[in-house]
Design an enzyme around this catalytic site. Structure first.
Site, PDB file in Angstrom:
ATOM      1  N   HIS A 180      -1.058  12.516  -0.619  1.00  0.00           N
ATOM      2  CA  HIS A 180      -1.001  12.497  -2.085  1.00  0.00           C
ATOM      3  C   HIS A 180      -1.408  11.119  -2.591  1.00  0.00           C
ATOM      4  O   HIS A 180      -1.249  10.101  -1.899  1.00  0.00           O
ATOM      5  CB  HIS A 180       0.407  12.848  -2.579  1.00  0.00           C
ATOM      6  CG  HIS A 180       1.441  11.809  -2.251  1.00  0.00           C
ATOM      7  ND1 HIS A 180       1.831  10.825  -3.150  1.00  0.00           N
ATOM      8  CD2 HIS A 180       2.163  11.590  -1.121  1.00  0.00           C
ATOM      9  CE1 HIS A 180       2.757  10.061  -2.584  1.00  0.00           C
ATOM     10  NE2 HIS A 180       2.979  10.501  -1.355  1.00  0.00           N
ATOM     11  N   HIS A 194      -3.293   9.022  -6.484  1.00  0.00           N
ATOM     12  CA  HIS A 194      -4.032   9.132  -7.742  1.00  0.00           C
ATOM     13  C   HIS A 194      -5.525   8.924  -7.487  1.00  0.00           C
ATOM     14  O   HIS A 194      -6.067   7.844  -7.720  1.00  0.00           O
ATOM     15  CB  HIS A 194      -3.525   8.108  -8.756  1.00  0.00           C
ATOM     16  CG  HIS A 194      -2.125   8.332  -9.213  1.00  0.00           C
ATOM     17  ND1 HIS A 194      -1.674   9.560  -9.668  1.00  0.00           N
ATOM     18  CD2 HIS A 194      -1.064   7.485  -9.303  1.00  0.00           C
ATOM     19  CE1 HIS A 194      -0.402   9.459 -10.015  1.00  0.00           C
ATOM     20  NE2 HIS A 194      -0.004   8.224  -9.801  1.00  0.00           N
TER      21      HIS A 194
END
Length: 346
Positions: free
Chosen positions: A135, A137
């Site tokens: 995970h 951004h």
């Protein structure tokens, strides 16, 4: 006229008896065959039950291939991603998979082409980490273009564009309760979102909403062009073609419940944990004011909001269609199965 005690009468009688005996034997044989078939089916069902396999889908999920799975959550900022990832971190040990955060220098959302290739090769060949949940951004990355054999399962969460925009505006000024000690970029600026929009300041310009589209669009330079119609269509295409599931922040509980049903290898038990732990609102902006209606109308008149909202509504409809068949299935959907037949060569 055939006499009752004539030889012909006895022959006919004997033939009749033989025919009756033949059919009785045949019927008994069929009954035995049916009994054997029923016993065989029962035995197979018992074996399936003992191994926890209910149908062909479970047979597929039970294979070793599921332990080679890679899930990527390229999380959009201010969509509740910290809460969701918190659940994943707390359940990954129990569900026996690794969770890894991808941290790109200077909080950049895109990777250079050499780093794209390096990243793709790293995670597809890092077998000791599989099954893995990555995970961070960063924007969508199409693994197919790099010639690797394995492609990951992408997931994501989107949020109503104005809600996400306002939340981020105040987050830059007041921070959140997750890391309250950090001083944010706009700390000390107490101007409300309404006053910012009224004054026409750059940090509340609708063009700053251009984020969810490029996150799903990818690394192509056109994805970064604010208001680019191609980027919107590419984001929609990627959502349908490459994402296992895209949920919405406003229905995160259903997003987790759906993931648990679709991919239990990773998400078994996460729904109950989410509901009964403190993870459902792990990160909240410290101070946030609901904007006035006139401010909302002004934002909604912008091209960027209309395009970002189009993607959100597209994702919402897509998610509801999937969710309906899993969380609230019809009898037909509930009893759906598949099988393999006409396999050649024998």
């Amino acid at each position: 006229m055939i006499l009752r005690n004539s030889p012909i009468h006895w022959i006919i009688g004997l033939i009749t008896i033989l025919i009756i005996i033949y059919f009785k034997i045949k019927l008994t044989s069929l009954e035995n065959e049916n009994k054997l078939l029923v016993e065989t089916i029962t035995q197979i069902q018992s074996q399936i039950k003992n191994h926890g396999l209910k149908n062909n889908k479970d047979l597929l999920l039970s294979s070793s291939n599921i332990d080679d799975t890679i899930v990527i959550y390229n999380r959009v900022p201010k969509t509740g991603s910290t809460s969701f990832v918190g659940v994943v971190y707390d359940t990954c040990k129990k569900n026996k998979f690794h969770t890894l955060h991808v941290n790109i220098t200077n909080n950049m959302h895109t990777l250079t082409l050499p780093n794209q290739l390096k990243f793709v090769n790293n995670i597809t060949q890092w077998n000791s980490m599989k099954p893995a949940f990555y995970h961070g951004h960063f924007r969508f990355l199409n693994f197919n273009k790099f010639g690797v054999k394995q492609t990951p399962l992408y997931i994501n969460l989107l949020r109503k564009p104005i809600d996400r925009f306002v939340s981020y505006y105040y987050f830059l000024r007041y921070g959140d309760n997750f890391r309250p000690y950090l001083i944010r970029k706009k700390a000390g600026d107490k101007k409300t979102f309404d006053d910012c929009v009224k004054a026409g300041q750059s940090d509340c310009d609708p063009s700053n909403m251009w984020l969810q589209i490029p996150f799903l669009c990818g690394h192509d330079p056109k994805c970064w062009e604010v208001g680019n119609k191609w980027a919107l269509n590419e984001a929609k295409k990627n959502l349908e073609k490459y994402y296992l599931l895209v949920g919405v922040t406003e229905e995160m509980d259903d997003f987790i419940a759906t993931l648990q049903a679709v991919l239990p290898r990773f998400f078994k038990g996460t729904y109950d944990y989410f509901l009964h732990s403190n993870k459902s609102h792990l990160r909240q902006t410290t101070q946030k004011l609901i904007p006035l209606e006139e401010t909302i109308l002004k934002i909604r008149n912008s091209t960027v909001w209309k395009m970002e909202n189009e993607l959100y509504e597209f994702a919402l409809a897509h998610f509801h269609a999937i969710k309906k068949k899993i969380i609230n299935p019809s009898i037909q959907d509930l009893n759906q199965n598949f099988m393999y037949e006409k396999i050649r060569p024998k």
